[in-house]
Design an enzyme around this catalytic site. Structure first.
Site: not given
Ligand code: 1HE
Length: 262
Positions: A30-31, A67, A69, A71, A114, A117, A137, A140, A145
């Protein structure tokens, strides 16, 4: 050397090797997305650093540091629940920044949301060439946070952080160095070795020096000039009076200590 402790429920692996504590985000499928259990586990680990540890290295399994929080845990939260969730992150990341030992972050791939962060709460960041930084963020529909609005402007400047959130801009490892994201840039796969080299150097410092750098310097930076200068003088006086400082000074004067750069 102790054997690594893996907590399957939180995806955190902790491994003490002499003076260095390795703390690994271990959820590569889950990265290394951070769910509530994982942020609480980070808080617990950084609240109870074992005696004898002088520096920690925070790193991530797989091609991405984190990756951000998890989500999939985002749900309809009331305003108060949202506040508590953010404050939980603040507590955990404060334990990293204001804990008992300096923390070196080793970054690769995604260091976003996160994840960025968490990296910003560490004291030194080593980035492998594959690292990229983003604050999704903005895209999204949420806000940071986990402390980014306080810590990131100090590293990279407020305008740059705002740009990342307004536009979804992604910063690559190499351009991230002069911007202040990381202090070191290394080849892919070389991050941990560099982190260990730095941690070993940090572990040789007088404990009071590391304490002052972790706890006093950032407070001084938040103060006005006259209060900051007074606090600096007080810290300097305390540090120079320690037996360890006196020993280190005579070691240099008597030719037993390294020169600058050695
Ligand atoms: C996840 C998450 C996640 C991956 N929460 N499950 N963060 C984001 O908006 C970043 C979202 N993630 C991505 O943009 C990409 O995953 C990556 C660029 C980091 C990596 O890409 P990749 O092609 O290597 O992996 P993938 O195919 O997108 O993800 C592999 C799996 O990880 C997949 O699940 P699967 O069950 O389909 O295999 C994804 O759903 C899962 N995954 N990232 C949950 N973030 C204190 S507040 C902080 C607020 C934030 O951090 S908002 C930013 C959130």
């Amino acid at each position: 050397m102790n054997s690594p402790m893996v907590d399957k429920s939180t995806f955190l692996e902790v491994d003490q090797q002499e003076e260095i504590l390795f703390i690994k985000l271990n959820r590569p499928e889950k990265r290394n997305a951070i769910n509530d259990a994982l942020i609480l586990a980070l808080e617990a680990v950084f609240s109870t650093i074992p005696a004898g540890v002088k520096c920690a290295i925070l790193h991530g399994e797989g091609p991405h540091f984190s990756a951000g929080l998890d989500l999939s845990e985002l749900r309809e939260r009331s305003v108060v629940e949202g506040l508590h969730h953010s404050r939980m992150w603040h507590r955990a990341l404060d334990r990293i920044q204001f804990g008992t030992v300096p923390v070196v972050a080793v970054l690769q791939g995604a260091c976003v949301g996160g994840g960025l962060e968490i990296a910003a709460a560490c004291h030194i960041r080593v980035a492998e060439q594959t690292t990229f930084y983003a604050l999704p963020e903005g895209q999204r529909g949420i806000f940071v946070g986990g402390g980014a609005s306080v810590r990131l402007p100090k590293l990279i400047g407020m305008a740059r952080m705002a740009d990342m959130m307004f536009t979804g801009r992604v910063i690559q490892a190499e351009e991230g160095v002069p911007m202040g994201f990381s202090q070191y840039l290394v080849e892919e796969g070389a991050g941990l070795a560099k982190g260990i080299e730095l941690a070993k150097r940090i572990a040789q410092n007088a404990e009071m020096t590391n304490y002052a750098l972790m706890h006093v310097l950032p407070r001084i930076a938040d103060l006005g000039q006259s209060e900051g200068l007074l606090l600096e003088s007080m810290m300097a006086a305390i540090a120079q009076s320690s037996p360890e400082a006196k020993q280190r000074l005579s070691d240099f004067l008597e030719g037993r200590a390294k020169k600058v750069g050695e």
